[in-house]
Design a protein around this motif. Structure first.
Motif, PDB file in Angstrom:
ATOM      1  N   THR A   1      23.817  -1.652 -37.544  1.00  0.00           N
ATOM      2  CA  THR A   1      24.007  -0.746 -36.728  1.00  0.00           C
ATOM      3  C   THR A   1      25.739  -0.602 -36.595  1.00  0.00           C
TER       4      THR A   1
ATOM      5  N   ARG B   1      19.317   7.085 -29.175  1.00  0.00           N
ATOM      6  CA  ARG B   1      20.269   6.434 -29.664  1.00  0.00           C
ATOM      7  C   ARG B   1      20.015   4.836 -30.078  1.00  0.00           C
ATOM      8  N   THR B   2      19.047   4.357 -29.215  1.00  0.00           N
ATOM      9  CA  THR B   2      18.656   2.730 -29.465  1.00  0.00           C
ATOM     10  C   THR B   2      17.138   2.721 -29.915  1.00  0.00           C
TER      11      THR B   2
ATOM     12  N   VAL C   1      23.608  -0.762 -29.816  1.00  0.00           N
ATOM     13  CA  VAL C   1      25.212  -0.878 -30.167  1.00  0.00           C
ATOM     14  C   VAL C   1      25.644  -1.769 -29.264  1.00  0.00           C
TER      15      VAL C   1
ATOM     16  N   SER D   1      24.074   5.648 -33.251  1.00  0.00           N
ATOM     17  CA  SER D   1      24.165   4.477 -32.459  1.00  0.00           C
ATOM     18  C   SER D   1      24.374   4.769 -30.941  1.00  0.00           C
TER      19      SER D   1
ATOM     20  N   GLN E   1      22.722   4.291 -36.787  1.00  0.00           N
ATOM     21  CA  GLN E   1      21.795   3.327 -36.870  1.00  0.00           C
ATOM     22  C   GLN E   1      21.185   3.651 -38.232  1.00  0.00           C
TER      23      GLN E   1
ATOM     24  N   HIS F   1      24.233  -5.461 -42.753  1.00  0.00           N
ATOM     25  CA  HIS F   1      25.234  -4.884 -42.062  1.00  0.00           C
ATOM     26  C   HIS F   1      26.399  -4.668 -42.977  1.00  0.00           C
TER      27      HIS F   1
ATOM     28  N   TYR G   1      20.147  -3.039 -36.376  1.00  0.00           N
ATOM     29  CA  TYR G   1      19.212  -1.693 -36.067  1.00  0.00           C
ATOM     30  C   TYR G   1      18.847  -1.753 -34.716  1.00  0.00           C
TER      31      TYR G   1
END
Length: 600
Positions: free
Chosen positions: A404, A209-210, A477, A360, A399, A310, A474
């Motif tokens: 994000t 997720r990252t 989170v 995310s 993401q 964003h 991106y």
């Protein structure tokens, strides 16, 4: 080792083989990451705990797991009380507990690649005071007994295009070089994965997720850099993107490279770097400058391109979540849905955008009593059916190349109770108070935290987590250094002054153990505010998230005229932004949910 009890026993046997009387097991990796790869999930493997923050201490006759208020309920569900003591932080520190439980002359092990220098100093002093010693280990004893420990990810690096980043990697490295000149330093070691991804404009797939890659970097005073990453992660496109000014080395060569700083002044962030890094530099005859990673603030302060990205991501993501909210409002009361099936349906809506890179974070899909666990993680074993009479909480995000997202909404499955509406409206009042705050430069998040809590406090209520965290572009989170929280909460202090361009969450909540949970979360952009007649330029927030707030849970009689005006204006924005994206029944549902609410 089929059970967690067996694993604990095996670790104790391994500690005896390594001549240790105890060992500390943190939930982190060699980069002090919050979210870590599967190979670094030592705490979960040893104890069964699935939370995102915690530490374990194993002694010959007792063991303790340290968690904060977010996980008070969760840890008791996932970890055996027969094997483990549950200890709350920050009320009790790991070092303080150790000092009160170890024997004189005890040798307590730690992995220097998993702790900061500050923690090592604190724990060493606490143990020395009772005649015990903190011992660095060359071999992590958990790794020694973990037979099927996952390998590190071999995911490829990818270029993060300048049209999303807003600044080239060369510009960012030049800024770091200028900073090094000001500090009279020869180089800076970057160990935080988000910092490396940001400064080189690359992304990876090594942490769930990252979008980061397991790597280290050294940026030199002349603007050149050394990137340490596994060779199999490199592509020709990334090599061309990095250019000749970035020398690429195998990640395995990083520790040895630290030995080349004899006579050099090297900046190392003590909060984002493990103890092994400054120890190696000093052992080689280098001088360590304990300075903040120079990319932290530039990374947190989003440039205009990142801000615009964003906003685009928020509209796209908001439309997907709105489609889901309509779906769950119809399907939830029918029965047949579960926490897992609902989370899967929401992910499908996001993937239908065609541009989702990943979630995310794993969605907090929680109904009824599971909603009272703030950081609940749904599994096959824990997943509950969604049934009438419950509140369903969904905290999720996506993401995207341009941003994000992170947003929480609550849906009543059937008719909510009077108490549910009261609690929800109080949470909403706190949310609005923070969203509309105006404050001078220099204000830190802990000074604003009370705004989100006051309506709950007035009813004798509170919530045991922070009110807001930074969000990456991106990237992660959860991004530092800014946050909104009580100073006593994990990550709550010392606080960072809020600056224009920072993005933070606004997420007050209320949790009734065994019954339901409520949280309303939007993301906010810090921006300047000019007030007619005012003498100073102030700061305030612009709400970025665009998703209807559940009107059926609102008691309008508890809202002031000001709060009601904010809510109605927010819904006008949501309807205008999403109305052009949604169509048919989804658009009609959106318009109904965003219709003006009149005073009660």
């Amino acid at each position: 080792m089929s059970t967690y009890t067996d694993r604990l026993a095996a670790l104790r046997d391994q500690l005896a083989r390594q001549q240790l009387d105890g060992f500390v097991v943190p939930l982190t990796d060699e980069h002090m990451s919050e979210y870590v790869g599967a190979y670094a999930q030592r705490l979960a493997w040893l104890t069964g705990f699935q939370g995102s923050a915690g530490t374990a201490v194993v002694l010959p006759a007792e063991a303790a797991i340290f968690i904060d208020g977010r996980y008070t309920l969760q840890v008791r569900q996932q970890v055996s009380a027969d094997d483990w003591q549950f200890v709350g932080v920050p009320e009790t520190s790991v070092s303080g507990w150790l000092a009160g439980h170890v024997k004189q002359d005890a040798r307590i092990g730690y992995d220097p690649w998993l702790h900061t220098s500050a923690w090592v100093d604190e724990a060493s002093k606490a143990l020395a005071a009772v005649g015990a010693t903190l011992i660095p280990v060359d071999t992590n004893p958990v790794d020694a007994i973990w037979p099927d420990q996952p390998q590190r990810s071999d995911a490829k690096l990818a270029v993060h295009d300048d049209r999303h980043a807003g600044r080239s990697s060369a510009e960012k490295r030049a800024a770091v070089a200028d900073w090094l000149g000001e500090q009279k330093a020869d180089a800076v070691v970057l160990a935080a994965l988000e910092s490396i991804a940001w400064v080189f404009n690359v992304r990876g797939g090594d942490v769930s997720r990252t979008p980061v890659a397991l790597s280290y970097a050294i940026v030199n005073a002349d603007g050149t850099a050394d990137l340490f990453v596994a060779p199999e992660k490199m592509t020709e496109a990334v090599a061309q993107h990095l250019g000749n000014a970035v020398r690429v080395h195998d990640r395995a060569a990083f520790a040895g490279a630290l030995g080349g700083f004899s006579g050099k002044r090297v900046a190392v962030d003590p909060a984002l770097s493990v103890a092994a890094i400054p120890l190696a530099i000093e052992a080689a005859g280098g001088r360590v400058l304990a300075l903040r990673d120079p990319t932290v603030i530039p990374r947190a302060v989003k440039n205009p391109v990142e801000q615009a990205g964003h906003r685009a991501a928020s509209t796209r993501d908001g439309a997907a979540l709105t489609r889901f909210l309509r779906w769950i409002s119809i399907e939830g009361p029918k029965g047949g849905q579960t926490e897992l099936s609902a989370a899967a349906r929401l992910e499908a809506f996001r993937r239908e955008t065609g541009v989702l890179r990943d979630l995310s974070f794993d969605a907090i899909s929680a109904t009824g009593p599971n909603g009272a666990i703030p950081h609940y993680h749904v599994t096959e074993e824990s997943s509950l059916p969604i049934e009438p009479g419950q509140l369903y909480l969904i905290d999720s995000g996506g993401q995207y190349d341009d941003g994000t997202t992170d947003v929480t909404r609550v849906v009543p499955i059937g008719a909510p109770t009077t108490e549910m509406r009261d609690r929800y409206t109080r949470v909403l009042k706190g949310h609005i108070a923070l969203a509309t705050a105006v404050f001078p430069r220099g204000t830190v998040g802990s000074q604003l935290d009370i705004l989100a809590r006051l309506p709950l406090w007035q009813a004798g209520l509170d919530f045991a987590h922070g009110t807001g965290h930074g969000v990456g572009s991106y990237l992660s989170v959860h991004e530092g250094p800014a946050r909104i929280a009580k100073p006593s909460y994990p990550g709550g202090g010392p606080s960072e002054p809020l600056l224009p361009g920072m993005i933070l969450s606004n997420e007050p909540g209320y949790y009734k153990a065994g019954d339901y949970g409520i949280r309303i979360e939007n993301l906010l952009l810090v921006e300047e505010r000019r007030i007619d007649g005012g003498e100073d330029v102030m700061l305030g927030f612009d709400t970025l998230t665009l998703v209807p707030i559940e009107r059926d849970l609102i008691d309008p009689s508890l809202l002031t005229a000001y709060e009601l005006a904010w809510l109605n204006a927010y819904h006008v924005r949501v309807a205008a932004a999403l109305g052009g994206v949604l169509d048919g029944a989804d658009r009609a549902w959106l318009e109904e949910k965003c219709a003006p609410i009149v005073a009660g």
